[in-house]
Motif scaffolding. Structure first.
Motif, mmCIF file in Angstrom:
data_model
loop_
_atom_site.group_PDB
_atom_site.id
_atom_site.type_symbol
_atom_site.label_atom_id
_atom_site.label_comp_id
_atom_site.label_asym_id
_atom_site.label_seq_id
_atom_site.Cartn_x
_atom_site.Cartn_y
_atom_site.Cartn_z
ATOM 1 N N ILE A 13 0.790 -0.873 -0.340
ATOM 2 C CA ILE A 13 -0.362 -0.197 0.270
ATOM 3 C C ILE A 13 0.793 0.684 0.508
ATOM 4 C CG2 ILE A 13 -2.031 1.666 1.189
ATOM 5 C CD1 ILE A 13 -2.454 -1.769 2.457
ATOM 6 N N LEU A 14 0.952 1.641 -1.201
ATOM 7 C CA LEU A 14 1.530 3.521 -0.443
ATOM 8 C C LEU A 14 0.430 4.228 -0.334
ATOM 9 C CD1 LEU A 14 2.206 3.674 -4.622
ATOM 10 C CD2 LEU A 14 4.016 2.722 -2.859
ATOM 11 N N ILE A 15 1.335 4.944 0.465
ATOM 12 C CA ILE A 15 0.482 5.758 1.528
ATOM 13 C C ILE A 15 0.699 7.588 0.715
ATOM 14 C CG2 ILE A 15 2.689 6.966 2.520
ATOM 15 C CD1 ILE A 15 1.357 6.846 5.204
ATOM 16 N N GLY A 16 1.430 7.859 -0.202
ATOM 17 C CA GLY A 16 0.801 8.439 -1.659
ATOM 18 C C GLY A 16 2.062 9.954 0.095
ATOM 19 N N LEU A 17 1.381 10.670 -0.881
ATOM 20 C CA LEU A 17 1.896 12.563 -0.789
ATOM 21 C C LEU A 17 1.532 12.974 1.108
ATOM 22 C CD1 LEU A 17 3.141 13.329 -4.005
ATOM 23 C CD2 LEU A 17 4.579 13.218 -1.899
ATOM 24 N N LEU A 82 -0.019 9.949 -9.849
ATOM 25 C CA LEU A 82 -1.370 10.408 -10.623
ATOM 26 C C LEU A 82 -3.020 9.359 -9.927
ATOM 27 C CD1 LEU A 82 -0.490 11.945 -13.714
ATOM 28 C CD2 LEU A 82 -0.542 13.014 -12.058
ATOM 29 N N GLU A 83 -2.693 7.820 -9.980
ATOM 30 C CA GLU A 83 -3.546 7.670 -10.116
ATOM 31 C C GLU A 83 -4.268 7.462 -8.130
ATOM 32 O OE1 GLU A 83 -4.960 3.071 -9.795
ATOM 33 O OE2 GLU A 83 -3.436 3.393 -11.184
ATOM 34 N N SER A 88 -8.826 6.154 -4.320
ATOM 35 C CA SER A 88 -8.422 5.671 -2.946
ATOM 36 C C SER A 88 -8.257 4.368 -3.001
ATOM 37 C CB SER A 88 -10.277 5.533 -2.364
ATOM 38 O OG SER A 88 -11.560 4.617 -2.991
ATOM 39 N N THR A 89 -7.834 3.607 -4.250
ATOM 40 C CA THR A 89 -7.580 2.726 -4.078
ATOM 41 C C THR A 89 -5.558 2.967 -4.414
ATOM 42 O OG1 THR A 89 -8.466 1.483 -5.895
ATOM 43 C CG2 THR A 89 -6.456 0.652 -5.602
ATOM 44 N N LYS A 90 -4.649 2.816 -3.004
ATOM 45 C CA LYS A 90 -3.132 2.863 -3.490
ATOM 46 C C LYS A 90 -2.213 1.879 -3.140
ATOM 47 C CE LYS A 90 -4.712 6.686 -1.727
ATOM 48 N NZ LYS A 90 -4.523 8.351 -2.543
ATOM 49 N N CYS A 91 -3.104 0.807 -3.317
ATOM 50 C CA CYS A 91 -2.758 -0.501 -3.806
ATOM 51 C C CYS A 91 -1.323 -1.124 -4.755
ATOM 52 C CB CYS A 91 -3.605 -2.053 -3.524
ATOM 53 S SG CYS A 91 -4.121 -2.460 -2.149
ATOM 54 N N ILE A 92 -0.537 -1.512 -4.788
ATOM 55 C CA ILE A 92 0.745 -2.210 -5.836
ATOM 56 C C ILE A 92 0.445 -3.472 -6.222
ATOM 57 C CG2 ILE A 92 2.148 -0.804 -5.076
ATOM 58 C CD1 ILE A 92 3.662 0.070 -7.692
#
Length: 315
Positions: A13-17, A82-83, A88-92
């Motif tokens: 899970i990418l927590i993002g910025l 960007l995605e 709301s999907t943070k999974c990779i």
């Protein structure tokens, strides 16, 4: 890596910025604009160099590959970012994460040595101008470029091979906006000291070898420029390498700040800002730096625009 035995949670899970929806929207619009400029700038640079016979020289041969690397480099990171900002999907998936990391390291390491090749090209052009056509032959240019890609492949393969031996038992949340080495190392529940040392040696060797090549080249260039008597001659000689120097300073500055330090000193805020700069902003800056500060590129662009305008008038 047996992920089912190592974690009960699927994928990473990418927590993002940021968690703020308003900030995410602003960043989405900003990064999308930067990405579009990056694509247009680098594709435009490649096309201008390819279509203009006057630009079929060693310097622009390397510059076309630099544009290709910047375009690929940005495409590996920005679309997924960007995605993450708009959904709301943070999974990779594990495979996607390690594939992203592989190409990120591959393209970054390749660019390091391509910049070194460009520095050597400038050294020959300024310090040995009479022998320049002989020394910088097509064969040598192709060999230097192939060598850059080969070193990038070797570095990336070593990095991903070491990382694939890690086990993840507790958390699968990556505190970053893409799959980078340091935040993934921080997730491992096994001892990472040996892997960290190996990655540090490989990354450090890549950066230092390319930096030494660039430094030696520019020390020789500076020594030659100082021997030129006329002010116009000095200015002309310096202008031929000013764009490359600026590009090198921007690229290496953020890379060294982020990677040539122990992973324990990883800081989410500072490292994310630096990462945004060299993964998203720098690929946009390079075509601007090399086009706005280069008369030959500007002249080629002007000729292309005039031809396009003339063809429209004929229609």
């Amino acid at each position: 890596m047996n992920r089912r035995n190592n974690t009960n949670l699927p994928d990473f899970i990418l927590i993002g910025l940021t968690d703020s929806e308003e900030t995410q929207l602003v960043l989405f619009m900003l990064f999308l604009l930067i990405y579009l400029i990056t694509v247009l700038g680098n594709v435009g640079m490649i096309l201008i160099i390819h279509l203009n016979v006057q630009l079929h020289t060693p310097m622009y041969f390397f510059l076309s590959h630099l544009s290709f690397l910047d375009l690929s480099y940005s495409t590996v990171i920005t679309p997924k970012t960007l995605e993450g900002l708009m959904t709301s999907t943070k999974c990779i998936s594990y495979m996607s994460c390690f594939t992203q990391m592989y190409f990120f390291v591959f393209l970054g390491a390749t660019e390091c040595f391509l910049l070194s090749s460009m520095a050597y090209d400038r050294y020959v052009a300024i310090c040995n101008p009479l022998r320049y056509p002989v020394v910088m032959s097509t064969r040598l240019c192709c060999s230097l470029t192939f060598g850059s890609y080969l070193i990038g492949f070797t570095d990336s393969f070593t990095n991903v091979f070491c990382m694939s031996r890690l086990h993840f038992c507790n958390s699968n949340v990556i505190h970053h906006f893409f799959c980078d080495t340091s935040p993934i190392l921080a997730l491992s529940c096994t001892d990472t000291q040996d892997i960290e040392i190996m990655i540090f040696i490989v990354a450090g060797s890549t950066l230092m070898m390319s930096l030494i090549t660039i430094s030696v080249s520019y020390v020789s260039i500076l020594s030659t420029i100082l021997k030129i008597t006329s002010a116009s001659g000095k200015q002309k000689a310096f202008s031929t390498c000013a764009s490359h120097l600026l590009g090198v300073a921007v690229f290496y500055g953020t890379m060294i700040f982020t990677y040539l330090k122990p992973s324990k000193s990883y800081s989410l805020g500072k490292d994310q800002v630096a990462s945004v700069f060299y993964t998203i902003v720098v690929p946009m800056l390079n075509p601007l730096i090399y086009s706005l500060r280069n008369k030959e590129v500007k002249n080629a662009l002007s000729r292309a625009m005039r031809r396009d305008e003339g063809s429209r008038q004929l229609k």
